[in-house]
Structures are given as C-alpha cells and as structure tokens.
Write an enzyme that holds these catalytic residues in place. Structure first.
Site, short mmCIF file in Angstrom:
data_model
loop_
_atom_site.label_atom_id
_atom_site.label_comp_id
_atom_site.label_asym_id
_atom_site.label_seq_id
_atom_site.Cartn_x
_atom_site.Cartn_y
_atom_site.Cartn_z
CG HIS A 11 -0.14 0.09 2.41
ND1 HIS A 11 0.28 1.12 2.99
CD2 HIS A 11 -0.07 -0.95 3.35
CE1 HIS A 11 0.88 0.83 4.43
NE2 HIS A 11 0.68 -0.16 4.54
CD GLU A 89 1.75 -5.50 8.14
OE1 GLU A 89 1.99 -6.53 7.91
OE2 GLU A 89 2.39 -4.48 7.83
#
Length: 267
Positions: A11, A89
């Site tokens: 990201h 994550e």
C-alpha cells in the site's frame, strides 16, 4: 499446466508510516497525500497491464491503494476487487499505535529481536505465514478451476496478458523475464493483482523462497526477497500450479519503484 502472473504491491504511505508508528490491524489509518500520489503513480505505470483478478486487504490503506491503481488503468478500471482478511497486516497486539522503537525496546526487554518478537496479543511470524500460505493455495485452486473451465478455447487472453506485463517489466540482461524450464508454458491463464502490507509481504515471500523454492533473478538475493517492501513497491512472480504438484514460482522483479522515480523527476 495452469500458469498465472502474480503481482504483489504494498500500500501507499500513511502518516504513521512516515512517523514509524506500527499500524497492524487495529489502527486503520488512511493514505497520506503522498500515499495517494504513490498509488496513482503506480496506477499510471501499470495502466497498460491487463489484470484478470484483483485482491486486497480490507484495511483502508490497501483499499485506497488498489482503487488508486485500477483508477488509472486503460483496461481494468471496473475490475471487481475481492477484499480478503487473509491479506491483512501482521497483528501487533499491544504495540499497535506505538512507535517502532517501542516495539524494539519490548523485544530487548524480552531478550528477543524483531521481527521474531511477538508482543502480547500479536501474531507470531508462523501465524502470518499460515495466512499467506492459505491465501496463495486458494488462489492457485481458483486459477486451476478457471483454467479447466476455459479449456484454452478461442478468445483465451493468455497472449495479451503476457505481452502487457512484458511492456512494464521488459526482459533484462539477466533474463529475468525469460521463463525457467519449470515455468515454461504456452501462455498465462490469469494475471492477478494483490495489494497488501509490508510485514505480511515479507512473510509471504519467505514462504515462496523457503517452502516453494522460488527461482530468483541473478541480481536478486535472499536479503531483497525477505526485506520489507517500500510503499507501493511492486513485485512480480510467475506461478505454475498443476493439480497435485507443489506450485513452482519464478520471481521476475522485487520491490520495483520505477513509478516513483518517474514521479520524482516530474517538475
């Protein structure tokens, strides 16, 4: 033999990335202005690539990044995105929202080192790796099923998929785009875009390298494959996933940042 391209992108930058604060799963920070620009730059760089599938973590920073990429696409602007919790994550438990330096201090106090140290309430590296393995195996199964249904009939997109990728990641002097004997085949059955997170990617790539014996370009070493990707770093793998056999992988590039260099050079 079913074959597909797997492009994994971290990201874009968030404010907390810049401040070196752990976000994990519990701090759902959006992209900063710089992160939005990074995602758009990656999208322009990949605008000619034809993707057949798009997957993202369900956290805000990955959602914004994948839509920033697809929003610049010439061919895939309306490609549906599947949000998969397995792409989240690593969970850092009590360390989420704290500075990276505090996590390192916790590790030292416990007589351990990062990234192996697991704070209270966090995930171990092995647990993250299991999530990555599960996602990858289900992706391989999906591609196998779709390839079998298509049976390589008329209108197969394989030629255009490979050509669009080769324009972005051309053959290098080390033969990085040339297929190894294990990855050789008549074309690609799919081209998959995945947007996820830095620590997660490191664990996923460790699975590729350690468990699946991923072939590397001559110029790429184990350190690059297991280090944390920079924001919007682009990594590309070619995958063969024959039913009943261990998947074989070839890394074409790792943590590519050409799109950011082009942005930096713009007045």
């Amino acid at each position: 033999m079913p074959r597909f391209a797997l492009m994994v992108v971290r990201h874009g930058e968030t404010r907390l990335n810049k401040e070196k604060v752990l976000q994990g799963q519990g701090v759902d920070e959006p992209l900063s202005a710089a992160g939005v620009q990074q995602a758009a730059a990656a999208g322009r760089f990949l605008s000619g690539v034809v993707f057949t599938h798009a997957f993202s973590s369900d956290l805000t920073r990955t959602k914004q990044t994948i839509h920033g990429i697809l929003g610049e696409s010439k061919f895939c602007r309306h490609l549906p995105v599947t949000y998969d919790l397995r792409l989240r994550e690593r969970k850092y438990g009590i360390a989420e929202g704290k500075a990276l330096s505090e996590l390192r201090a916790m590790a030292r106090a416990a007589g351990e080192q990062c990234p192996a140290f697991t704070p209270t309430g966090g995930e171990t590296l092995a647990q993250v790796k299991v999530r990555g393995k599960d996602f990858f195996q289900s992706l391989c199964q999906l591609i196998r099923e779709e390839a079998a249904a298509a049976s390589r009939g008329p209108g197969s997109p394989s030629g255009c998929l490979e050509a669009s990728l080769a324009e972005v990641v051309p053959l290098g002097q080390d033969g990085s785009w040339a297929l190894t004997s294990q990855a050789a085949g008549p074309g690609l059955d799919a081209s998959v875009l995945v947007v996820t997170h830095g620590a997660y990617m490191r664990n996923l790539f460790d699975y590729f390298l350690t468990d699946l014996k991923c072939a590397l370009p001559a110029a790429l070493g184990k350190f690059e494959l297991t280090s944390v990707s920079p924001n919007t770093g682009i990594s590309l793998f070619l995958v063969c996933c024959e039913e009943g056999q261990r998947p074989t992988l070839q890394c074409v590039c790792m943590n590519l940042l050409d799109h950011l260099q082009a942005t930096a050079g713009t007045p």
